[in-house]
Motif scaffolding. Structure first.
Motif, PDB file in Angstrom:
ATOM      1  N   GLU A  75       8.186   0.340   3.776  1.00 41.09           N
ATOM      2  CA  GLU A  75       9.480   0.875   3.318  1.00 41.09           C
ATOM      3  C   GLU A  75       9.361   1.713   2.044  1.00 41.09           C
ATOM      4  O   GLU A  75      10.141   2.632   1.834  1.00 41.09           O
ATOM      5  N   LYS A  76       8.381   1.378   1.193  1.00 38.17           N
ATOM      6  CA  LYS A  76       8.290   2.029  -0.108  1.00 38.17           C
ATOM      7  C   LYS A  76       7.048   2.877  -0.298  1.00 38.17           C
ATOM      8  O   LYS A  76       6.847   3.427  -1.381  1.00 38.17           O
ATOM      9  N   ALA A  77       6.196   2.977   0.712  1.00 41.39           N
ATOM     10  CA  ALA A  77       4.935   3.699   0.516  1.00 41.39           C
ATOM     11  C   ALA A  77       4.607   4.591   1.709  1.00 41.39           C
ATOM     12  O   ALA A  77       4.775   4.182   2.863  1.00 41.39           O
ATOM     13  N   THR A  78       4.149   5.780   1.390  1.00 37.42           N
ATOM     14  CA  THR A  78       3.686   6.741   2.391  1.00 37.42           C
ATOM     15  C   THR A  78       2.360   7.308   1.915  1.00 37.42           C
ATOM     16  O   THR A  78       2.217   7.663   0.742  1.00 37.42           O
ATOM     17  N   ARG A  79       1.393   7.387   2.812  1.00 36.10           N
ATOM     18  CA  ARG A  79       0.128   8.053   2.493  1.00 36.10           C
ATOM     19  C   ARG A  79       0.285   9.524   2.864  1.00 36.10           C
ATOM     20  O   ARG A  79       0.667   9.855   3.986  1.00 36.10           O
ATOM     21  N   GLY A 121      12.240   8.506  -8.977  1.00 30.13           N
ATOM     22  CA  GLY A 121      12.709   7.286  -8.332  1.00 30.13           C
ATOM     23  C   GLY A 121      12.696   7.406  -6.816  1.00 30.13           C
ATOM     24  O   GLY A 121      13.455   6.728  -6.123  1.00 30.13           O
ATOM     25  N   GLY A 122      11.820   8.271  -6.306  1.00 32.55           N
ATOM     26  CA  GLY A 122      11.733   8.469  -4.863  1.00 32.55           C
ATOM     27  C   GLY A 122      12.822   9.363  -4.316  1.00 32.55           C
ATOM     28  O   GLY A 122      12.921   9.566  -3.102  1.00 32.55           O
TER      29      GLY A 122
END
Length: 143
Positions: A75-79, A121-122
């Motif tokens: 939910e909070k991380a993308t490579r 903050g994304g």
């Protein structure tokens, strides 16, 4: 992904990129200044799949192409990965390429991109969720 489609923000995190203007859904105009040399060129987006990838190639000026892919980890991380194919022009660019400077610069740009989006903050500055099909792929092209 949404932030990456906001090409005009690239100068905030890409070293040597002075300006990018999106001319139409597929075409961007770049102004770069690297090693004291200013170059202007247009690039065309050859493929864009929301949340997965953006690929491009230059149509004039320095010869280059690339693809950036997005792999959701949770939910909070993308490579985010980048693959570039660059044909350096001129003595300085060729020396920089042979010394690995271009590869190091790309890694640093990707780190600054991560910091840019995390600092916000994304929250992205905008988004373009249209799709551009690869040449030869069936479909309307953009949507």
């Amino acid at each position: 992904y949404n932030q990456w489609t906001q090409f005009e923000s690239f100068p905030y995190f890409m070293e040597g990129v002075e300006e990018i203007r999106q001319l139409d859904p597929k075409t961007t105009h770049w102004v770069t200044k690297i090693g004291g040399v200013t170059r202007e060129f247009d690039a065309v987006i050859t493929e864009q799949v929301p949340d997965e990838r953006v690929a491009w190639k230059s149509v004039d000026g320095p010869t280059h192409a690339g693809v950036v892919t997005f792999h959701r980890l949770n939910e909070k991380a993308t490579r985010v990965t980048a693959q570039l194919d660059v044909d350096p022009e001129g003595f300085v660019e060729n020396v920089a390429d042979k010394m690995g400077v271009l590869k190091m610069r790309t890694k640093a740009d990707m780190k600054r991109f991560s910091e840019f989006i995390e600092h916000r903050g994304g929250k992205e500055t905008g988004a373009w969720r249209g799709e551009i099909n690869r040449p030869g792929q069936s479909g309307a092209g953009t949507s």
